[in-house]
Design a protein around this motif. Structure first.
Motif, PDB file in Angstrom:
ATOM      1  N   UNK A  91      20.617   4.320  -7.590  1.00 38.02           N
ATOM      2  CA  UNK A  91      21.707   5.241  -7.335  1.00 38.02           C
ATOM      3  C   UNK A  91      22.135   5.104  -5.874  1.00 38.02           C
ATOM      4  N   UNK A  92      23.431   5.000  -5.620  1.00 29.56           N
ATOM      5  CA  UNK A  92      23.909   4.832  -4.261  1.00 29.56           C
ATOM      6  C   UNK A  92      23.933   6.172  -3.523  1.00 29.56           C
ATOM      7  N   UNK A  93      23.878   6.073  -2.206  1.00 30.88           N
ATOM      8  CA  UNK A  93      23.882   7.269  -1.372  1.00 30.88           C
ATOM      9  C   UNK A  93      25.268   7.911  -1.421  1.00 30.88           C
ATOM     10  N   UNK A  94      25.324   9.235  -1.535  1.00 30.50           N
ATOM     11  CA  UNK A  94      26.635   9.901  -1.600  1.00 30.50           C
ATOM     12  C   UNK A  94      27.371   9.825  -0.267  1.00 30.50           C
ATOM     13  N   UNK A  95      28.670   9.986  -0.308  1.00 32.96           N
ATOM     14  CA  UNK A  95      29.461  10.058   0.907  1.00 32.96           C
ATOM     15  C   UNK A  95      29.183  11.367   1.631  1.00 32.96           C
ATOM     16  N   UNK A  96      29.714  11.497   2.838  1.00 36.95           N
ATOM     17  CA  UNK A  96      29.454  12.683   3.651  1.00 36.95           C
ATOM     18  C   UNK A  96      29.876  13.964   2.937  1.00 36.95           C
ATOM     19  N   UNK A  97      31.101  13.993   2.453  1.00 32.36           N
ATOM     20  CA  UNK A  97      31.618  15.218   1.845  1.00 32.36           C
ATOM     21  C   UNK A  97      30.818  15.619   0.609  1.00 32.36           C
ATOM     22  N   UNK A  98      30.473  14.642  -0.198  1.00 35.37           N
ATOM     23  CA  UNK A  98      29.698  14.915  -1.409  1.00 35.37           C
ATOM     24  C   UNK A  98      28.310  15.443  -1.038  1.00 35.37           C
ATOM     25  N   UNK A  99      27.668  14.812  -0.061  1.00 35.08           N
ATOM     26  CA  UNK A  99      26.344  15.260   0.377  1.00 35.08           C
ATOM     27  C   UNK A  99      26.410  16.656   0.979  1.00 35.08           C
ATOM     28  N   UNK A 100      27.426  16.913   1.790  1.00 37.78           N
ATOM     29  CA  UNK A 100      27.594  18.234   2.411  1.00 37.78           C
ATOM     30  C   UNK A 100      27.789  19.312   1.363  1.00 37.78           C
ATOM     31  N   UNK A 101      28.636  19.030   0.384  1.00 40.51           N
ATOM     32  CA  UNK A 101      28.897  20.015  -0.666  1.00 40.51           C
ATOM     33  C   UNK A 101      27.637  20.313  -1.480  1.00 40.51           C
ATOM     34  N   UNK A 102      26.881  19.255  -1.795  1.00 40.87           N
ATOM     35  CA  UNK A 102      25.647  19.468  -2.548  1.00 40.87           C
ATOM     36  C   UNK A 102      24.632  20.233  -1.694  1.00 40.87           C
ATOM     37  N   UNK A 103      24.581  19.935  -0.402  1.00 45.83           N
ATOM     38  CA  UNK A 103      23.674  20.645   0.495  1.00 45.83           C
ATOM     39  C   UNK A 103      24.020  22.130   0.561  1.00 45.83           C
ATOM     40  N   UNK A 104      25.287  22.449   0.599  1.00 44.95           N
ATOM     41  CA  UNK A 104      25.714  23.850   0.586  1.00 44.95           C
ATOM     42  C   UNK A 104      25.218  24.535  -0.682  1.00 44.95           C
TER      43      UNK A 104
END
Length: 69
Positions: A1-14
């Protein structure tokens, strides 16, 4: 699985933080979410560091162009 982009990672972190703050999770669920949050935070940090590096490189090229003119 590839690493998510910044926005996707930020949203999931939220979302991870929201779920942890809401409580009601088992210890195992909380630990799994915490670990996922740590991984997402590192992804965000790497993405931001990469963006900073690209900006610094672009600024250096621009400064060289101005100096050469």
């Amino acid at each position: 699985m590839s690493e998510p982009g910044y926005e996707e990672a930020r949203d999931e972190l939220v979302e991870v933080v929201r779920r942890l703050e809401a409580g009601g999770l088992s210890l195992e669920e909380s630990l799994a979410l915490w670990e996922r949050g740590e991984a997402l935070a590192k992804t965000c940090e790497r993405r931001l560091a990469g963006a900073r590096e690209r900006i610094d490189q672009a600024l250096a090229v621009t400064e060289e162009d101005v100096a050469d003119a």
